[in-house]
Motif scaffolding. Structure first.
Motif, PDB file in Angstrom:
ATOM      1  N   GLU A 139     -35.416  -2.670   1.141  1.00  0.00           N
ATOM      2  CA  GLU A 139     -34.995  -3.931   1.764  1.00  0.00           C
ATOM      3  C   GLU A 139     -33.485  -3.967   2.000  1.00  0.00           C
ATOM      4  OE1 GLU A 139     -34.663  -8.696   0.708  1.00  0.00           O
ATOM      5  OE2 GLU A 139     -36.134  -7.460  -0.367  1.00  0.00           O
ATOM      6  N   ILE A 140     -32.728  -3.560   0.977  1.00  0.00           N
ATOM      7  CA  ILE A 140     -31.265  -3.657   1.080  1.00  0.00           C
ATOM      8  C   ILE A 140     -30.715  -2.675   2.102  1.00  0.00           C
ATOM      9  CG2 ILE A 140     -29.097  -3.344  -0.179  1.00  0.00           C
ATOM     10  CD1 ILE A 140     -30.570  -4.366  -2.685  1.00  0.00           C
ATOM     11  N   ARG A 141     -31.282  -1.487   2.165  1.00  0.00           N
ATOM     12  CA  ARG A 141     -30.781  -0.506   3.134  1.00  0.00           C
ATOM     13  C   ARG A 141     -31.071  -0.950   4.573  1.00  0.00           C
ATOM     14  NH1 ARG A 141     -28.709   4.228   1.478  1.00  0.00           N
ATOM     15  NH2 ARG A 141     -28.751   4.617  -0.776  1.00  0.00           N
ATOM     16  N   LYS A 142     -32.219  -1.599   4.774  1.00  0.00           N
ATOM     17  CA  LYS A 142     -32.494  -2.172   6.100  1.00  0.00           C
ATOM     18  C   LYS A 142     -31.473  -3.262   6.421  1.00  0.00           C
ATOM     19  CE  LYS A 142     -37.495  -1.362   6.425  1.00  0.00           C
ATOM     20  NZ  LYS A 142     -38.831  -2.024   6.483  1.00  0.00           N
ATOM     21  N   LYS A 143     -31.198  -4.061   5.400  1.00  0.00           N
ATOM     22  CA  LYS A 143     -30.208  -5.133   5.563  1.00  0.00           C
ATOM     23  C   LYS A 143     -28.839  -4.550   5.903  1.00  0.00           C
ATOM     24  CE  LYS A 143     -30.698  -8.952   4.564  1.00  0.00           C
ATOM     25  NZ  LYS A 143     -31.068 -10.140   5.392  1.00  0.00           N
ATOM     26  N   ASN A 144     -28.485  -3.452   5.243  1.00  0.00           N
ATOM     27  CA  ASN A 144     -27.181  -2.826   5.483  1.00  0.00           C
ATOM     28  C   ASN A 144     -27.071  -2.274   6.904  1.00  0.00           C
ATOM     29  OD1 ASN A 144     -26.485  -3.449   2.902  1.00  0.00           O
ATOM     30  ND2 ASN A 144     -26.681  -1.371   2.084  1.00  0.00           N
ATOM     31  N   GLN A 145     -28.191  -1.751   7.400  1.00  0.00           N
ATOM     32  CA  GLN A 145     -28.191  -1.240   8.776  1.00  0.00           C
ATOM     33  C   GLN A 145     -27.883  -2.365   9.761  1.00  0.00           C
ATOM     34  OE1 GLN A 145     -28.364   1.818   9.962  1.00  0.00           O
ATOM     35  NE2 GLN A 145     -28.283   1.087  12.092  1.00  0.00           N
ATOM     36  N   VAL A 146     -28.517  -3.515   9.528  1.00  0.00           N
ATOM     37  CA  VAL A 146     -28.272  -4.683  10.384  1.00  0.00           C
ATOM     38  C   VAL A 146     -26.830  -5.165  10.226  1.00  0.00           C
ATOM     39  CG1 VAL A 146     -28.918  -7.077  10.854  1.00  0.00           C
ATOM     40  CG2 VAL A 146     -30.690  -5.384  10.323  1.00  0.00           C
ATOM     41  N   LEU A 147     -26.342  -5.161   8.981  1.00  0.00           N
ATOM     42  CA  LEU A 147     -24.964  -5.592   8.730  1.00  0.00           C
ATOM     43  C   LEU A 147     -23.959  -4.687   9.434  1.00  0.00           C
ATOM     44  CD1 LEU A 147     -25.018  -6.609   4.946  1.00  0.00           C
ATOM     45  CD2 LEU A 147     -24.344  -8.069   6.854  1.00  0.00           C
ATOM     46  N   ARG A 148     -24.208  -3.376   9.399  1.00  0.00           N
ATOM     47  CA  ARG A 148     -23.297  -2.441  10.080  1.00  0.00           C
ATOM     48  C   ARG A 148     -23.274  -2.712  11.582  1.00  0.00           C
ATOM     49  NH1 ARG A 148     -25.273   1.277   6.185  1.00  0.00           N
ATOM     50  NH2 ARG A 148     -26.947   1.932   7.590  1.00  0.00           N
ATOM     51  N   GLU A 149     -24.467  -2.925  12.141  1.00  0.00           N
ATOM     52  CA  GLU A 149     -24.548  -3.218  13.572  1.00  0.00           C
ATOM     53  C   GLU A 149     -23.867  -4.548  13.898  1.00  0.00           C
ATOM     54  OE1 GLU A 149     -28.676  -3.121  14.460  1.00  0.00           O
ATOM     55  OE2 GLU A 149     -28.855  -0.933  14.274  1.00  0.00           O
ATOM     56  N   THR A 150     -24.107  -5.539  13.038  1.00  0.00           N
ATOM     57  CA  THR A 150     -23.494  -6.855  13.243  1.00  0.00           C
ATOM     58  C   THR A 150     -21.980  -6.760  13.164  1.00  0.00           C
ATOM     59  OG1 THR A 150     -25.420  -7.976  12.295  1.00  0.00           O
ATOM     60  CG2 THR A 150     -23.361  -9.220  12.373  1.00  0.00           C
ATOM     61  N   LEU A 151     -21.500  -5.979  12.206  1.00  0.00           N
ATOM     62  CA  LEU A 151     -20.055  -5.811  12.034  1.00  0.00           C
ATOM     63  C   LEU A 151     -19.433  -5.164  13.274  1.00  0.00           C
ATOM     64  CD1 LEU A 151     -17.946  -6.368   9.846  1.00  0.00           C
ATOM     65  CD2 LEU A 151     -18.365  -4.077   8.940  1.00  0.00           C
ATOM     66  N   GLN A 153     -20.699  -5.147  16.371  1.00  0.00           N
ATOM     67  CA  GLN A 153     -20.800  -6.088  17.490  1.00  0.00           C
ATOM     68  C   GLN A 153     -19.761  -7.202  17.367  1.00  0.00           C
ATOM     69  OE1 GLN A 153     -24.874  -7.393  17.352  1.00  0.00           O
ATOM     70  NE2 GLN A 153     -25.682  -5.501  18.248  1.00  0.00           N
ATOM     71  N   TYR A 154     -19.556  -7.655  16.136  1.00  0.00           N
ATOM     72  CA  TYR A 154     -18.607  -8.746  15.916  1.00  0.00           C
ATOM     73  C   TYR A 154     -17.184  -8.304  16.239  1.00  0.00           C
ATOM     74  CZ  TYR A 154     -16.978 -13.106  13.770  1.00  0.00           C
ATOM     75  OH  TYR A 154     -16.431 -14.346  13.548  1.00  0.00           O
ATOM     76  N   ARG A 155     -16.868  -7.056  15.896  1.00  0.00           N
ATOM     77  CA  ARG A 155     -15.537  -6.522  16.249  1.00  0.00           C
ATOM     78  C   ARG A 155     -15.337  -6.535  17.764  1.00  0.00           C
ATOM     79  NH1 ARG A 155     -16.472  -2.403  12.109  1.00  0.00           N
ATOM     80  NH2 ARG A 155     -15.132  -2.837  10.299  1.00  0.00           N
ATOM     81  N   LEU A 156     -16.383  -6.138  18.491  1.00  0.00           N
ATOM     82  CA  LEU A 156     -16.295  -6.132  19.952  1.00  0.00           C
ATOM     83  C   LEU A 156     -16.163  -7.553  20.497  1.00  0.00           C
ATOM     84  CD1 LEU A 156     -19.024  -3.455  20.839  1.00  0.00           C
ATOM     85  CD2 LEU A 156     -16.542  -3.171  20.903  1.00  0.00           C
ATOM     86  N   GLU A 157     -16.946  -8.482  19.933  1.00  0.00           N
ATOM     87  CA  GLU A 157     -16.873  -9.883  20.361  1.00  0.00           C
ATOM     88  C   GLU A 157     -15.476 -10.453  20.115  1.00  0.00           C
ATOM     89  OE1 GLU A 157     -19.872 -12.163  18.404  1.00  0.00           O
ATOM     90  OE2 GLU A 157     -21.506 -10.871  19.096  1.00  0.00           O
ATOM     91  N   ILE A 158     -14.937 -10.154  18.944  1.00  0.00           N
ATOM     92  CA  ILE A 158     -13.608 -10.660  18.595  1.00  0.00           C
ATOM     93  C   ILE A 158     -12.557 -10.105  19.548  1.00  0.00           C
ATOM     94  CG2 ILE A 158     -11.776 -10.528  16.858  1.00  0.00           C
ATOM     95  CD1 ILE A 158     -13.989 -10.703  14.724  1.00  0.00           C
ATOM     96  N   ALA A 159     -12.621  -8.796  19.785  1.00  0.00           N
ATOM     97  CA  ALA A 159     -11.650  -8.162  20.683  1.00  0.00           C
ATOM     98  C   ALA A 159     -11.729  -8.775  22.077  1.00  0.00           C
ATOM     99  CB  ALA A 159     -11.901  -6.657  20.748  1.00  0.00           C
ATOM    100  N   SER A 160     -12.960  -8.999  22.557  1.00  0.00           N
ATOM    101  CA  SER A 160     -13.153  -9.573  23.887  1.00  0.00           C
ATOM    102  C   SER A 160     -12.652 -11.017  23.945  1.00  0.00           C
ATOM    103  CB  SER A 160     -14.635  -9.522  24.264  1.00  0.00           C
ATOM    104  OG  SER A 160     -14.864 -10.165  25.495  1.00  0.00           O
ATOM    105  N   THR A 161     -13.029 -11.815  22.935  1.00  0.00           N
ATOM    106  CA  THR A 161     -12.640 -13.227  22.919  1.00  0.00           C
ATOM    107  C   THR A 161     -11.129 -13.384  22.797  1.00  0.00           C
ATOM    108  OG1 THR A 161     -14.744 -13.824  21.876  1.00  0.00           O
ATOM    109  CG2 THR A 161     -12.973 -15.442  21.761  1.00  0.00           C
ATOM    110  N   GLU A 162     -10.521 -12.614  21.900  1.00  0.00           N
ATOM    111  CA  GLU A 162      -9.070 -12.706  21.724  1.00  0.00           C
ATOM    112  C   GLU A 162      -8.340 -12.231  22.973  1.00  0.00           C
ATOM    113  OE1 GLU A 162      -7.989 -10.645  18.164  1.00  0.00           O
ATOM    114  OE2 GLU A 162      -8.608 -12.296  16.850  1.00  0.00           O
ATOM    115  N   SER A 163      -8.889 -11.205  23.626  1.00  0.00           N
ATOM    116  CA  SER A 163      -8.284 -10.717  24.865  1.00  0.00           C
ATOM    117  C   SER A 163      -8.339 -11.791  25.952  1.00  0.00           C
ATOM    118  CB  SER A 163      -9.014  -9.455  25.339  1.00  0.00           C
ATOM    119  OG  SER A 163      -8.510  -9.020  26.584  1.00  0.00           O
ATOM    120  N   GLN A 164      -9.497 -12.439  26.085  1.00  0.00           N
ATOM    121  CA  GLN A 164      -9.639 -13.511  27.075  1.00  0.00           C
ATOM    122  C   GLN A 164      -8.713 -14.682  26.749  1.00  0.00           C
ATOM    123  OE1 GLN A 164     -13.777 -14.591  27.350  1.00  0.00           O
ATOM    124  NE2 GLN A 164     -14.421 -12.546  27.959  1.00  0.00           N
ATOM    125  N   ALA A 165      -8.629 -15.009  25.461  1.00  0.00           N
ATOM    126  CA  ALA A 165      -7.770 -16.127  25.049  1.00  0.00           C
ATOM    127  C   ALA A 165      -6.306 -15.830  25.348  1.00  0.00           C
ATOM    128  CB  ALA A 165      -7.956 -16.408  23.562  1.00  0.00           C
TER     129      ALA A 165
END
Length: 313
Positions: A139-151, A153-165
């Motif tokens: 269960e935890i390793r599946k969770k970690n896989q999702v967390l890595r992907e989320t992390l 994606q979030y970096r990309l979202e942040i970079a895009s949002t801050e760039s637009q701002a």
């Protein structure tokens, strides 16, 4: 004994992926906190600039409506004596800019996601007790896989949002530069008309009336209902050619000033995407006004220039 238990616990955590989960959640927390701080600072700075811009526009609208409109109308009345001229349109106010809204819902959504994945120690122990170490590991390793992907994606979202701002922030800064140049242009129109053109036109008008009276006296006619010929082309090529050139350039200045005054220039320009082109546009207005003001100086009697001055038209 405690060291042994800690060592065993650490090994179990490594095996189940709990150690990695804690690191990923900690990294996500830090990233989220930094993002909220950065984007809030950018938006606050941008909104402060927008407030300053809107204050400038409000004052400028008042100046255009209550002062410049009267000045241009006065010039219109004078020029109407010397030829056909179009009157200014109704006052068109400039629009302000809307402030940027902080993305609270995005923050709340991400905060909740972090909280959901940041479980307490007792919850982790329950997973091991009820699902065994191997079940918890899966269960935890599946969770970690999702967390890595989320992390990621979030970096990309942040970079895009801050760039637009930041792009918005830069655009607002450019818009403020444009507004200041535009304000300077409007004030130049008012100053040139009020301080340079109107006094000279009053002098020229008085001169033409005096010429009409002189001609009546020479012709020994009655000094009643004396017609005044204000056809300025009659002055061209005479000793009074400077009057002709001044009135001609006053007409041109009126046309330039009227165009800038009649059109809500900032609103039209600032709705475009390329602010650098907008900046060039208002700078061209400045150049046109300055050049026409120079031409007026060359043809002005009140500027103290003699008849041998430049004959630029």
């Amino acid at each position: 004994m405690k060291k042994v238990l800690d060592w065993v616990g650490g090994k179990i955590n490594d095996f189940t992926g709990e150690t990695e989960r804690e690191q990923l959640v900690s990294e996500l927390k830090a990233l989220h906190k930094a993002y909220m701080s950065n984007i809030t600072d950018i938006i606050d700075t941008t909104n402060n600039r927008i407030q300053s811009y809107n204050d400038t526009i409000r004052k400028l609208n008042g100046f255009r409506k209550n002062k410049v409109s009267l000045t241009i109308s006065s010039l219109y009345r004078f020029l109407s004596k010397f030829g056909n001229v179009f009157q200014t349109k109704l006052f068109a106010a400039e629009s302000g800019k809307e402030e940027i809204i902080l993305p609270e819902k995005i923050f709340e959504s991400k905060t909740k996601y972090i909280e959901d994945n940041d479980w307490e120690k007792k919850e982790y122990i329950k997973k091991i007790l009820f699902k065994t170490v191997f079940g918890a590991r899966m269960e935890i390793r599946k969770k970690n896989q999702v967390l890595r992907e989320t992390l990621g994606q979030y970096r990309l979202e942040i970079a895009s949002t801050e760039s637009q701002a930041r792009l918005i922030q830069e655009k607002v800064a450019t818009d403020i530069r444009i507004s200041k140049i535009y304000e300077s242009n409007i004030r130049m129109i008012d100053d040139v008309i009020e301080e340079k053109i109107i006094p000279e036109l009053e002098l020229i008008d008085a001169f033409m009336e005096a010429e009409a009276i002189k001609n009546v006296i020479i012709a020994k006619r009655e000094l009643q209902n004396i017609p005044v010929n204000r056809k300025i082309t009659l002055l061209n090529g005479t000793l009074h050619e400077k009057h002709y050139r001044f009135i001609r350039n006053a007409f041109l200045f009126y046309q330039i000033g009227k165009k800038i005054y009649d059109t809500p220039v900032l609103t039209r320009l600032l709705h475009e995407e390329t602010s650098e082109r907008d900046l060039i546009e208002v700078e061209k207005h400045t150049e046109a006004l300055q050049e026409q003001s120079r031409m007026l100086n060359n043809a002005s009697i009140l500027e103290g220039q003699d008849g041998g001055a430049s004959r630029d038209c």
